[in-house]
Design a protein around this motif. Structure first.
Motif, PDB file in Angstrom:
ATOM      1  N   ILE A 126      16.169  -6.003  25.105  1.00 18.37           N
ATOM      2  CA  ILE A 126      14.870  -6.618  24.882  1.00 18.37           C
ATOM      3  C   ILE A 126      14.117  -5.820  23.822  1.00 18.37           C
ATOM      4  CG2 ILE A 126      14.677  -7.541  27.233  1.00 18.37           C
ATOM      5  CD1 ILE A 126      12.793  -5.217  27.878  1.00 18.37           C
ATOM      6  N   ARG A 164       5.482 -10.833  21.769  1.00 14.98           N
ATOM      7  CA  ARG A 164       5.945 -11.257  23.085  1.00 14.98           C
ATOM      8  C   ARG A 164       6.035 -12.776  23.150  1.00 14.98           C
ATOM      9  NH1 ARG A 164       5.591  -7.572  27.354  1.00 14.98           N
ATOM     10  NH2 ARG A 164       4.902  -5.507  26.725  1.00 14.98           N
ATOM     11  N   LEU A 165       6.919 -13.243  24.007  1.00 19.63           N
ATOM     12  CA  LEU A 165       7.055 -14.669  24.208  1.00 19.63           C
ATOM     13  C   LEU A 165       5.842 -15.225  24.941  1.00 19.63           C
ATOM     14  CD1 LEU A 165      10.831 -14.844  25.220  1.00 19.63           C
ATOM     15  CD2 LEU A 165       9.819 -15.005  22.952  1.00 19.63           C
ATOM     16  N   SER A 199      10.174  -4.602  22.981  1.00 13.48           N
ATOM     17  CA  SER A 199       8.791  -4.506  23.441  1.00 13.48           C
ATOM     18  C   SER A 199       8.207  -3.177  23.001  1.00 13.48           C
ATOM     19  CB  SER A 199       8.709  -4.622  24.975  1.00 13.48           C
ATOM     20  OG  SER A 199       9.382  -3.547  25.601  1.00 13.48           O
ATOM     21  N   ASP A 257       5.565 -16.830  27.665  1.00 22.75           N
ATOM     22  CA  ASP A 257       5.551 -16.678  29.123  1.00 22.75           C
ATOM     23  C   ASP A 257       5.332 -15.239  29.549  1.00 22.75           C
ATOM     24  OD1 ASP A 257       7.924 -15.599  28.383  1.00 22.75           O
ATOM     25  OD2 ASP A 257       9.197 -16.867  29.641  1.00 22.75           O
ATOM     26  N   GLY A 258       5.030 -14.354  28.606  1.00 23.20           N
ATOM     27  CA  GLY A 258       4.740 -12.966  28.931  1.00 23.20           C
ATOM     28  C   GLY A 258       5.947 -12.056  28.946  1.00 23.20           C
ATOM     29  N   LYS A 259       7.136 -12.595  28.801  1.00 21.96           N
ATOM     30  CA  LYS A 259       8.340 -11.768  28.818  1.00 21.96           C
ATOM     31  C   LYS A 259       8.560 -11.147  27.446  1.00 21.96           C
ATOM     32  CE  LYS A 259      10.708 -14.493  32.364  1.00 21.96           C
ATOM     33  NZ  LYS A 259      11.911 -15.312  32.680  1.00 21.96           N
ATOM     34  N   PRO A 260       9.209  -9.958  27.394  1.00 23.55           N
ATOM     35  CA  PRO A 260       9.479  -9.340  26.098  1.00 23.55           C
ATOM     36  C   PRO A 260      10.404 -10.209  25.253  1.00 23.55           C
ATOM     37  CG  PRO A 260       9.759  -7.773  27.895  1.00 23.55           C
ATOM     38  CD  PRO A 260       9.625  -9.122  28.525  1.00 23.55           C
ATOM     39  N   THR A 263      21.016 -14.195  34.637  1.00 22.48           N
ATOM     40  CA  THR A 263      19.633 -13.710  34.683  1.00 22.48           C
ATOM     41  C   THR A 263      19.533 -12.222  34.383  1.00 22.48           C
ATOM     42  OG1 THR A 263      19.830 -13.337  37.076  1.00 22.48           O
ATOM     43  CG2 THR A 263      18.966 -15.480  36.356  1.00 22.48           C
ATOM     44  N   ASP A 264      20.642 -11.564  34.071  1.00 27.27           N
ATOM     45  CA  ASP A 264      20.655 -10.133  33.763  1.00 27.27           C
ATOM     46  C   ASP A 264      20.547  -9.930  32.262  1.00 27.27           C
ATOM     47  OD1 ASP A 264      21.090  -9.088  36.454  1.00 27.27           O
ATOM     48  OD2 ASP A 264      23.065 -10.020  36.309  1.00 27.27           O
ATOM     49  N   THR A 265      19.411  -9.372  31.814  1.00 27.59           N
ATOM     50  CA  THR A 265      19.170  -9.139  30.389  1.00 27.59           C
ATOM     51  C   THR A 265      19.375  -7.671  30.074  1.00 27.59           C
ATOM     52  OG1 THR A 265      17.576 -10.939  30.324  1.00 27.59           O
ATOM     53  CG2 THR A 265      17.511  -9.364  28.516  1.00 27.59           C
TER      54      THR A 265
END
Length: 236
Positions: free
Chosen positions: A187, A144-145, A189, A147-150, A182-184
Motif C-alpha cells: 500500500i 487516499r482513495l 500512505s 473510501d478512506g483506504k490507502p 482480502t489480504d493486501t
C-alpha cells in the motif's frame, strides 16, 4: 541494472500513553452543556521536527485519537476535568509537501471536537553525485482513495514478480501481485510504500516489486525502513 526491492514484513510501532493516575475524572451531571478549549487554537510545526505542548481545558474527562498517520505521536490518549497538557511530537518532514493531521477529541456521551495539526513542507535531501541528472523517481505521494483506504502502488510505475513453492532463493513465502483476496501486501500512505507480510493459514504472503524502468549504469537511491528478526530477509 534494475531498481528492485523486496521485503518480508514491515514493522510497526504502537505509541500509547496514559493519563495522570492522580487526577480526578468527573463528568457533569444530567444534561449540562460540555465545552472544551484547546490552546493554541492552531498548530503549525516546522519541517525540522519538534515537540509542542497544547493545553486542553475541558468540563469533564476526555479521550483523544489520532488519524493513524505515523509522522507524529502524542504523549497520552486521555485527560481530566480542568487543564491537561498534551505533548505532540512530529518527525522531520523530508518531503516537499505540507503535512496535515487531525486529532479527534471525545467527552461525555456525545461531545466531539477536531483539532488540526500542520507541518511545513521540507526539502528532499539530495545525495546524487555531481554530474548526474534525475531521470526517474517515485515519492509515493498518491492520494487516499475515497473510501478512506490507502492507495495501491501505481501500475504505471511498478510491476510484481510472482512465484511460490521456493521460487527465487528457496524462500517459503508466496510472492503475490500486490494482494490476494482480502489480504493486501503493498500500500501507499503517508508518503511511503509499505510492503506487508500476511499470514493466511499455513501460507505466507509477501511482495517482490520491480520498477518498469531499467538502466545499465547510473546512481540508484532509496530511503528504507527495514524489519529485523529471525526469518526476515529484506532486500533492495
Amino acid at each position: 541494472m534494475k531498481f528492485m526491492t523486496c521485503l518480508w514484513l514491515m514493522p510497526f510501532i504502537l505509541l500509547a500513553g496514559c493519563g495522570n493516575n492522580n487526577s480526578v475524572s468527573e463528568e457533569p451531571q444530567g444534561g449540562e452543556t460540555l465545552s472544551m478549549e484547546v490552546t493554541p487554537a492552531n498548530m503549525q510545526m516546522s519541517a525540522a521536527g519538534e515537540t509542542f505542548t497544547i493545553v486542553v481545558k475541558a468540563d469533564a474527562a476526555w479521550t483523544v485519537k489520532t488519524d493513524g498517520q505515523s509522522w507524529y505521536s502524542l504523549s497520552g490518549g486521555s485527560g481530566h476535568k480542568g487543564e491537561t497538557a498534551l505533548k505532540i511530537t512530529a518527525l522531520k518532514n523530508a518531503t516537499d509537501q505540507e503535512r496535515t493531521a487531525v486529532l479527534s477529541f471525545a467527552m461525555g456521551t456525545d461531545y466531539k471536537k477536531e483539532y488540526t495539526l500542520k507541518q511545513a513542507k521540507g526539502e528532499i535531501e539530495n545525495y546524487v553525485p555531481e554530474g548526474y541528472t534525475l531521470v526517474w523517481q517515485d515519492e509515493f505521494n498518491d492520494t487516499r482513495l475515497t473510501d478512506g483506504k490507502p492507495a495501491l502502488p501505481k501500475t504505471s510505475a511498478w510491476w510484481y514478480e510472482t512465484g511460490n513453492s521456493g521460487w527465487g532463493n528457496h524462500e517459503i513465502q508466496n510472492y503475490v501481485a500486490g494482494f490476494s483476496g482480502t489480504d493486501t501486501c503493498s500500500i501507499v500512505s503517508d508518503g511511503t510504500l509499505k510492503i506487508i507480510l500476511q499470514k493466511r493459514g499455513n501460507e505466507v504472503l509477501s511482495v517482490r516489486m520491480n520498477s518498469i524502468q531499467s538502466w545499465k549504469y547510473g546512481y540508484f537511491e532509496a530511503r528504507l525502513k527495514l524489519p529485523k528478526g529471525k526469518g526476515t530477509w529484506p532486500a533492495f
